[in-house]
Design a protein around this motif. Structure first.
Motif, PDB file in Angstrom:
ATOM      1  N   MET A  25      -3.345  -8.705 -11.675  1.00  0.00           N
ATOM      2  CA  MET A  25      -3.746  -7.528 -11.964  1.00  0.00           C
ATOM      3  C   MET A  25      -3.208  -6.905 -13.335  1.00  0.00           C
ATOM      4  O   MET A  25      -3.845  -6.101 -14.336  1.00  0.00           O
ATOM      5  N   ARG A 142      -3.432  -0.275  -9.642  1.00  0.00           N
ATOM      6  CA  ARG A 142      -3.924   0.331  -8.365  1.00  0.00           C
ATOM      7  C   ARG A 142      -4.304  -0.531  -7.383  1.00  0.00           C
ATOM      8  O   ARG A 142      -4.171  -0.565  -6.319  1.00  0.00           O
ATOM      9  N   MET A 143      -5.350  -1.472  -8.101  1.00  0.00           N
ATOM     10  CA  MET A 143      -5.798  -2.306  -7.108  1.00  0.00           C
ATOM     11  C   MET A 143      -4.877  -3.279  -6.741  1.00  0.00           C
ATOM     12  O   MET A 143      -5.012  -3.856  -5.695  1.00  0.00           O
ATOM     13  N   PHE A 146      -3.212  -2.058  -3.774  1.00  0.00           N
ATOM     14  CA  PHE A 146      -4.034  -1.683  -2.488  1.00  0.00           C
ATOM     15  C   PHE A 146      -3.997  -3.265  -1.928  1.00  0.00           C
ATOM     16  O   PHE A 146      -3.790  -3.466  -0.577  1.00  0.00           O
ATOM     17  N   LEU A 178      -7.294   3.575  -3.765  1.00  0.00           N
ATOM     18  CA  LEU A 178      -8.617   3.430  -4.197  1.00  0.00           C
ATOM     19  C   LEU A 178      -8.921   4.666  -5.066  1.00  0.00           C
ATOM     20  O   LEU A 178      -9.783   4.692  -5.844  1.00  0.00           O
ATOM     21  N   ALA A 181      -7.544   4.513  -8.291  1.00  0.00           N
ATOM     22  CA  ALA A 181      -8.038   3.525  -9.077  1.00  0.00           C
ATOM     23  C   ALA A 181      -9.287   4.305  -9.570  1.00  0.00           C
ATOM     24  O   ALA A 181      -9.700   3.996 -10.970  1.00  0.00           O
TER      25      ALA A 181
END
Length: 286
Positions: A25, A142-143, A146, A178, A181
């Motif tokens: 990421m 942020r993904m 997650f 989420l 994001a």
């Protein structure tokens, strides 16, 4: 309710080395920085300032160092100082997650200061250039959280359609990575790209990002389980909100000064051409 997909944080296990989704990421974040940077070069008011692809490539190296070093040190000192001081060997283990945006933000500011001196470019102009390139990179991070099952949200009502069962959490929660994001990342990116598409006063673009992110993060923190909370004048706020509030204040102040022209490059008054009398006097002296 929804159920967390419970991804394996390791994308590829080669035995001698493991490639984590969290690291991938970050590569996505850096790749989009280069792509969007090249798109910004097509804007007339940006190209007129002399920006080139070489600038972007060179700047990225400094930016990566700022993000990684600043982000990790921010996580260590802003959120988990006691733990990392007791386990210092874990400080460099960024592949396990644990990167502070606020620390990374300060790291990038410092890195861009060093790069601007090397490139001999105005620091406010540099900040204006990179500001629209940051939000989608943040969303990618942020993904990564997650996928790593990190940052579960606060308790959510089971009637909420998108309430989520989180790995290791016995009650439904808000999927806060989420939220962040989408709001702190994608929404802020859309606004920033629109605002930066036209010529603005110097540092107005950079100031807007600081303000927008601070506001967005302050809001989305209400849905995230806080790392810790503090009580200020009887009001309980999370650590993330405490770090975001100064960004809002500073961003607004910078925006006011930007629209007053405080950061515009000063015009250099050319030396007047020598008059005919001056030329004659010089000849007589000779």
């Amino acid at each position: 309710m929804l159920e967390h997909p419970n991804f394996n944080p390791v994308a590829l296990d080669l035995g001698f080395i493991k490639i984590h989704w969290y690291g991938i990421m970050y590569l996505v974040a850096f790749a989009q920085f280069m792509l969007l940077g090249r798109l910004r070069l097509r804007l007339p008011h940006v190209s007129a300032l002399g920006w080139t692809k070489e600038h972007i490539d060179d700047m990225l190296f400094y930016g990566v160092l700022g993000v990684v070093i600043g982000g990790r040190l921010g996580e260590v000192f802003f959120y988990n100082a006691s733990y990392y001081l007791a386990h210092p060997i874990e400080i460099p283990m960024i592949w396990r997650g644990g990167m502070s945006f606020h620390g990374g933000f300060l790291g990038v500011l410092a890195a861009m200061y060093l790069w601007s001196r090397k490139a001999k470019l105005s620091l406010p102009v540099v900040y204006d250039f990179i500001a629209p390139l940051v939000p989608l990179g943040y969303a990618a991070g942020r993904m990564g959280n997650f996928i790593n099952h990190e940052l579960p949200g606060r308790i959510a009502s089971s009637d909420l359609p998108w309430a989520m069962i989180w790995p290791g959490v016995p009650y439904p929660v808000h999927p806060s990575p989420l939220y962040q994001a989408l709001v702190d990342g994608v929404l802020v990116a859309i606004i920033m790209w629109w605002f930066a598409s036209k010529r603005r006063p110097t540092l107005a673009v950079g100031a807007l990002y600081v303000t927008l992110y601070g506001c967005a993060r302050f809001f989305t923190e209400y849905f995230r389980t806080p790392d810790y909370e503090v009580d200020i004048l009887g009001i309980t706020i999370s650590a993330g909100q405490m770090l975001s509030f100064p960004m809002i204040v500073v961003g607004i102040i910078l925006m006011v000064f930007a629209y007053r022209g405080s950061f515009e490059p000063k015009a250099v008054t050319p030396n007047p051409a020598p008059s005919a009398n001056n030329k004659k006097s010089k000849k007589k002296k000779a």
